[in-house]
Design an enzyme around this catalytic site. Sequence first.
Site, PDB file in Angstrom:
ATOM      1  N   ASP A 103       0.834  -1.201   0.000  1.00 18.96           N
ATOM      2  CA  ASP A 103       0.000   0.000   0.000  1.00 18.96           C
ATOM      3  C   ASP A 103       0.875   1.260   0.000  1.00 18.96           C
ATOM      4  OD1 ASP A 103      -2.203  -1.657   0.207  1.00 18.96           O
ATOM      5  OD2 ASP A 103      -2.319  -1.477   2.391  1.00 18.96           O
TER       6      ASP A 103
HETATM    7  N1  URA Z   1      -1.320  -5.951   3.861  1.00 16.69           N
HETATM    8  C1  URA Z   1      -1.808  -4.691   3.864  1.00 16.69           C
HETATM    9  O1  URA Z   1      -2.857  -4.439   4.444  1.00 16.69           O
HETATM   10  N2  URA Z   1      -1.110  -3.739   3.227  1.00 16.69           N
HETATM   11  C2  URA Z   1       0.061  -3.973   2.595  1.00 16.69           C
HETATM   12  O2  URA Z   1       0.660  -3.043   2.021  1.00 16.69           O
HETATM   13  C3  URA Z   1       0.562  -5.274   2.593  1.00 16.69           C
HETATM   14  C4  URA Z   1      -0.143  -6.261   3.236  1.00 16.69           C
END
Ligand code: URA
Length: 246
Positions: A103
Amino acid sequence: MQLERILQSQGFGTRKECRALIRQGRCAVNAEIIDDPFAELAPAGLAFAIDGEPWRYREKAYVLLHKPADTECSRSPRGYPGVLSLLPRPLYERGMQSVGRLDVDTTGLLLLTDDGAFIHAVTSPKRKVNKVYRVTAKHPMTPAMLQQLVDGVVLNDAPDPVAGIAAVPVSDTVFDLTIREGRYHQVKRMVAAAGNRVESLCRIAVGGLTLPTDMAPGGWRWLEEEDLKTLWGANVGDPGDDGEEA
Ligand code: URA
């Protein structure tokens, strides 16, 4: 292989651009300028320099990046700078992409490569490559919450529970969660399903590779043969097992 083709394969532009670059005397091999674009050289392990900057020929390129917050993994980012902008331009040009996605606000270990088969292998849960996330939660994580994460929680996009491999407390609000899949916002949604909320997320390991403690956000390094062995050396399971695509 002709020198112009070697440079093209490494992301230094079109064949024509590489030819011009060589003719301008900007390419050195073994500290000697070569201005013949058609010079025949063995590419394997070739050390060369462009404008004085050293490079090594790599048939496929593999990189470990410490992804900073506020960056996007996409090659065509929309709202934030792309992670590829943190690497030298030839790596973008040769088609590198991130191995799975983190993310925008997630930091930590991100692999990038131009090897499509490698991306598939690392992101396929069939290969059981563990990913470890250091999670900072908004509220203290109770032992029951940690247990729930390994017993399995139901997410809103699938009927079957998703279970972590391990959930190990580091402090009241910080813990390390190991998962194998790579579903959308998986860690955040798992933690929410266990009754808490993720404040920040940093990926600290993928397979046997760990985020170097001395690498600042935005830092990166090449991965060599040995590193790839280290990656596959740990927690890699039977490719015959079922699983979701990451
Ligand atoms: N899980 C998440 O919620 N975000 C990420 O970036 C990676 C795994």
